[in-house]
Design a protein around this motif. Structure first.
Motif, PDB file in Angstrom:
ATOM      1  N   GLY A  47      31.147  15.556  54.165  1.00 38.67           N
ATOM      2  CA  GLY A  47      31.359  14.462  53.227  1.00 38.67           C
ATOM      3  C   GLY A  47      30.865  14.721  51.818  1.00 38.67           C
ATOM      4  N   THR A  48      30.279  15.888  51.558  1.00 42.61           N
ATOM      5  CA  THR A  48      29.769  16.201  50.224  1.00 42.61           C
ATOM      6  C   THR A  48      30.931  16.393  49.260  1.00 42.61           C
ATOM      7  OG1 THR A  48      27.895  17.341  51.223  1.00 42.61           O
ATOM      8  CG2 THR A  48      28.323  17.799  48.910  1.00 42.61           C
ATOM      9  N   TRP A  49      30.878  15.661  48.127  1.00 41.42           N
ATOM     10  CA  TRP A  49      31.936  15.783  47.119  1.00 41.42           C
ATOM     11  C   TRP A  49      31.534  16.850  46.106  1.00 41.42           C
ATOM     12  CZ3 TRP A  49      36.808  14.634  46.330  1.00 41.42           C
ATOM     13  CH2 TRP A  49      37.327  14.766  45.060  1.00 41.42           C
ATOM     14  N   PRO A  50      32.420  17.686  45.670  1.00 45.60           N
ATOM     15  CA  PRO A  50      33.788  17.910  46.106  1.00 45.60           C
ATOM     16  C   PRO A  50      33.905  19.035  47.126  1.00 45.60           C
ATOM     17  CG  PRO A  50      33.491  19.027  44.022  1.00 45.60           C
ATOM     18  CD  PRO A  50      32.165  18.387  44.382  1.00 45.60           C
ATOM     19  N   GLY A  51      32.790  19.729  47.392  1.00 44.54           N
ATOM     20  CA  GLY A  51      32.830  20.949  48.201  1.00 44.54           C
ATOM     21  C   GLY A  51      33.377  20.784  49.603  1.00 44.54           C
ATOM     22  N   ALA A  78      47.089  23.150  47.630  1.00 43.52           N
ATOM     23  CA  ALA A  78      46.096  24.227  47.546  1.00 43.52           C
ATOM     24  C   ALA A  78      45.983  24.757  46.119  1.00 43.52           C
ATOM     25  CB  ALA A  78      46.471  25.358  48.510  1.00 43.52           C
ATOM     26  N   SER A  79      47.108  24.938  45.456  1.00 48.79           N
ATOM     27  CA  SER A  79      47.093  25.421  44.076  1.00 48.79           C
ATOM     28  C   SER A  79      46.362  24.429  43.169  1.00 48.79           C
ATOM     29  CB  SER A  79      48.534  25.619  43.574  1.00 48.79           C
ATOM     30  OG  SER A  79      48.542  26.008  42.218  1.00 48.79           O
ATOM     31  N   GLY A  80      46.673  23.166  43.327  1.00 49.95           N
ATOM     32  CA  GLY A  80      46.018  22.143  42.518  1.00 49.95           C
ATOM     33  C   GLY A  80      44.527  22.064  42.768  1.00 49.95           C
ATOM     34  N   SER A  81      44.125  22.205  44.024  1.00 54.92           N
ATOM     35  CA  SER A  81      42.694  22.131  44.330  1.00 54.92           C
ATOM     36  C   SER A  81      41.936  23.310  43.721  1.00 54.92           C
ATOM     37  CB  SER A  81      42.452  22.053  45.840  1.00 54.92           C
ATOM     38  OG  SER A  81      42.681  23.288  46.466  1.00 54.92           O
ATOM     39  N   MET A  82      42.555  24.467  43.691  1.00 51.75           N
ATOM     40  CA  MET A  82      41.903  25.628  43.090  1.00 51.75           C
ATOM     41  C   MET A  82      41.898  25.537  41.567  1.00 51.75           C
ATOM     42  SD  MET A  82      40.542  27.653  45.323  1.00 51.75           S
ATOM     43  CE  MET A  82      39.903  26.087  45.894  1.00 51.75           C
ATOM     44  N   ALA A  83      42.940  24.969  40.989  1.00 52.67           N
ATOM     45  CA  ALA A  83      42.931  24.737  39.536  1.00 52.67           C
ATOM     46  C   ALA A  83      41.831  23.733  39.190  1.00 52.67           C
ATOM     47  CB  ALA A  83      44.299  24.236  39.075  1.00 52.67           C
ATOM     48  N   TYR A  84      41.706  22.681  39.993  1.00 55.92           N
ATOM     49  CA  TYR A  84      40.645  21.694  39.799  1.00 55.92           C
ATOM     50  C   TYR A  84      39.273  22.376  39.873  1.00 55.92           C
ATOM     51  CZ  TYR A  84      37.602  17.684  40.626  1.00 55.92           C
ATOM     52  OH  TYR A  84      36.587  16.767  40.553  1.00 55.92           O
ATOM     53  N   TYR A  86      38.533  25.468  39.305  1.00 58.03           N
ATOM     54  CA  TYR A  86      38.327  26.331  38.140  1.00 58.03           C
ATOM     55  C   TYR A  86      37.920  25.508  36.920  1.00 58.03           C
ATOM     56  CZ  TYR A  86      38.773  29.932  34.672  1.00 58.03           C
ATOM     57  OH  TYR A  86      38.477  30.817  33.666  1.00 58.03           O
ATOM     58  N   PHE A  87      38.665  24.424  36.678  1.00 55.24           N
ATOM     59  CA  PHE A  87      38.442  23.661  35.454  1.00 55.24           C
ATOM     60  C   PHE A  87      37.285  22.662  35.532  1.00 55.24           C
ATOM     61  CE2 PHE A  87      42.822  25.126  34.660  1.00 55.24           C
ATOM     62  CZ  PHE A  87      42.586  25.742  33.446  1.00 55.24           C
ATOM     63  N   THR A  88      36.721  22.437  36.697  1.00 54.43           N
ATOM     64  CA  THR A  88      35.566  21.544  36.781  1.00 54.43           C
ATOM     65  C   THR A  88      34.273  22.275  37.110  1.00 54.43           C
ATOM     66  OG1 THR A  88      35.982  21.013  39.108  1.00 54.43           O
ATOM     67  CG2 THR A  88      36.948  19.544  37.453  1.00 54.43           C
ATOM     68  N   VAL A  89      34.367  23.396  37.807  1.00 54.72           N
ATOM     69  CA  VAL A  89      33.156  24.115  38.208  1.00 54.72           C
ATOM     70  C   VAL A  89      32.949  25.365  37.357  1.00 54.72           C
ATOM     71  CG1 VAL A  89      32.012  25.337  40.100  1.00 54.72           C
ATOM     72  CG2 VAL A  89      33.312  23.246  40.566  1.00 54.72           C
ATOM     73  N   HIS A  90      33.951  26.217  37.304  1.00 54.84           N
ATOM     74  CA  HIS A  90      33.782  27.543  36.695  1.00 54.84           C
ATOM     75  C   HIS A  90      33.832  27.544  35.174  1.00 54.84           C
ATOM     76  CE1 HIS A  90      33.806  29.394  40.624  1.00 54.84           C
ATOM     77  NE2 HIS A  90      34.840  28.624  40.935  1.00 54.84           N
ATOM     78  N   ILE A  91      34.635  26.694  34.601  1.00 59.20           N
ATOM     79  CA  ILE A  91      34.833  26.716  33.149  1.00 59.20           C
ATOM     80  C   ILE A  91      33.542  26.405  32.387  1.00 59.20           C
ATOM     81  CG2 ILE A  91      35.496  24.323  32.714  1.00 59.20           C
ATOM     82  CD1 ILE A  91      37.643  27.099  31.448  1.00 59.20           C
ATOM     83  N   LYS A  92      32.597  25.752  33.041  1.00 58.16           N
ATOM     84  CA  LYS A  92      31.313  25.416  32.408  1.00 58.16           C
ATOM     85  C   LYS A  92      30.532  26.665  32.006  1.00 58.16           C
ATOM     86  CE  LYS A  92      30.950  21.166  35.047  1.00 58.16           C
ATOM     87  NZ  LYS A  92      30.273  20.497  36.161  1.00 58.16           N
ATOM     88  N   SER A  93      30.810  27.778  32.698  1.00 53.88           N
ATOM     89  CA  SER A  93      30.099  29.032  32.420  1.00 53.88           C
ATOM     90  C   SER A  93      30.899  29.964  31.517  1.00 53.88           C
ATOM     91  CB  SER A  93      29.787  29.751  33.735  1.00 53.88           C
ATOM     92  OG  SER A  93      29.010  28.949  34.567  1.00 53.88           O
ATOM     93  N   GLY A  94      31.976  29.484  30.934  1.00 46.92           N
ATOM     94  CA  GLY A  94      32.814  30.300  30.059  1.00 46.92           C
ATOM     95  C   GLY A  94      34.256  30.250  30.512  1.00 46.92           C
ATOM     96  N   GLN A  99      33.798  36.378  33.848  1.00 49.50           N
ATOM     97  CA  GLN A  99      32.454  36.008  33.423  1.00 49.50           C
ATOM     98  C   GLN A  99      31.936  34.741  34.098  1.00 49.50           C
ATOM     99  OE1 GLN A  99      33.266  35.805  29.228  1.00 49.50           O
ATOM    100  NE2 GLN A  99      32.519  37.897  28.880  1.00 49.50           N
ATOM    101  N   ASN A 100      32.822  33.838  34.511  1.00 42.59           N
ATOM    102  CA  ASN A 100      32.368  32.560  35.058  1.00 42.59           C
ATOM    103  C   ASN A 100      32.434  32.478  36.583  1.00 42.59           C
ATOM    104  OD1 ASN A 100      35.033  31.915  35.767  1.00 42.59           O
ATOM    105  ND2 ASN A 100      35.369  30.634  33.978  1.00 42.59           N
ATOM    106  N   GLY A 101      32.795  33.574  37.248  1.00 44.81           N
ATOM    107  CA  GLY A 101      32.863  33.582  38.706  1.00 44.81           C
ATOM    108  C   GLY A 101      34.082  32.871  39.277  1.00 44.81           C
ATOM    109  N   GLY A 102      35.048  32.589  38.432  1.00 45.33           N
ATOM    110  CA  GLY A 102      36.215  31.830  38.866  1.00 45.33           C
ATOM    111  C   GLY A 102      37.422  32.664  39.261  1.00 45.33           C
ATOM    112  N   GLU A 103      37.235  33.955  39.436  1.00 43.32           N
ATOM    113  CA  GLU A 103      38.378  34.809  39.810  1.00 43.32           C
ATOM    114  C   GLU A 103      39.056  34.360  41.091  1.00 43.32           C
ATOM    115  OE1 GLU A 103      37.872  39.281  38.667  1.00 43.32           O
ATOM    116  OE2 GLU A 103      35.900  38.433  39.198  1.00 43.32           O
ATOM    117  N   PRO A 104      38.306  34.100  42.182  1.00 47.27           N
ATOM    118  CA  PRO A 104      38.994  33.649  43.406  1.00 47.27           C
ATOM    119  C   PRO A 104      39.760  32.345  43.200  1.00 47.27           C
ATOM    120  CG  PRO A 104      36.763  34.351  43.931  1.00 47.27           C
ATOM    121  CD  PRO A 104      36.872  34.304  42.437  1.00 47.27           C
TER     122      PRO A 104
END
Length: 152
Positions: A47-51, A78-84, A86-94, A99-104
């Motif tokens: 139940g932990t959001w969003p993970g 699946a594509s939308g969830s991964m875009a989400y 990227y743009f909510t978790v990874h983009i904060k680091s660049g 550089q931001n760990g968002g490759e996967p």
């Protein structure tokens, strides 16, 4: 040599591999198997959001894409969830995925978008269902005998 004849099978293999990897990622995050969530050896708390919800999408959509059932809708989600992600978790680091760990997340997002657009390929349950001959019920011939209620 005509390579176009390989389009369907190669697309199917691509879909199968991407679906399998996504399913395994969901299993790791939900159940702590295969090294657990992000290699911690643990599962995400239910139940932990969003993970936790992302992991559920990974498991369900990954399995559907893997077998080729409801492929386009599952791949779109699946594509939308991964875009989400990227743009909510990874983009904060660049902005650069390297550089931001968002490759996967970026790779999965684009891979699933490709599957959603091109379809499941030839080796998919969607293809089997779509090409299955439809069974029709033959109409019964009319009874040649006159209806006693209308002849009296």
């Amino acid at each position: 040599m005509n390579l176009n004849r390989l389009d369907g099978p190669v697309l199917s293999l691509f879909r199968i591999v991407v679906g399998l990897l996504f399913t395994l990622h969901g299993l790791a995050s939900l159940f702590g198997v295969f090294g657990g969530n992000r290699g911690t050896g643990h599962a995400i708390a239910a139940g932990t959001w969003p993970g936790w919800y992302a992991a559920l999408i990974q498991l369900i959509c990954g399995a559907l894409v893997l077998i080729g059932l409801l492929t386009r809708p599952a791949a779109t989600l699946a594509s939308g969830s991964m875009a989400y992600a990227y743009f909510t978790v990874h983009i904060k680091s660049g902005i650069i995925p390297l550089q931001n760990g968002g490759e996967p997340a970026a790779m999965f997002s684009w891979a699933f978008l490709l599957i959603a657009v091109l379809g499941p390929g030839t080796w998919a349950l969607d293809s089997v269902i779509r090409h299955r001959p439809h069974r029709t019920v033959a109409a019964r011939p009319a009874d040649p005998r006159p209806d006693p209620a209308t002849t009296a």
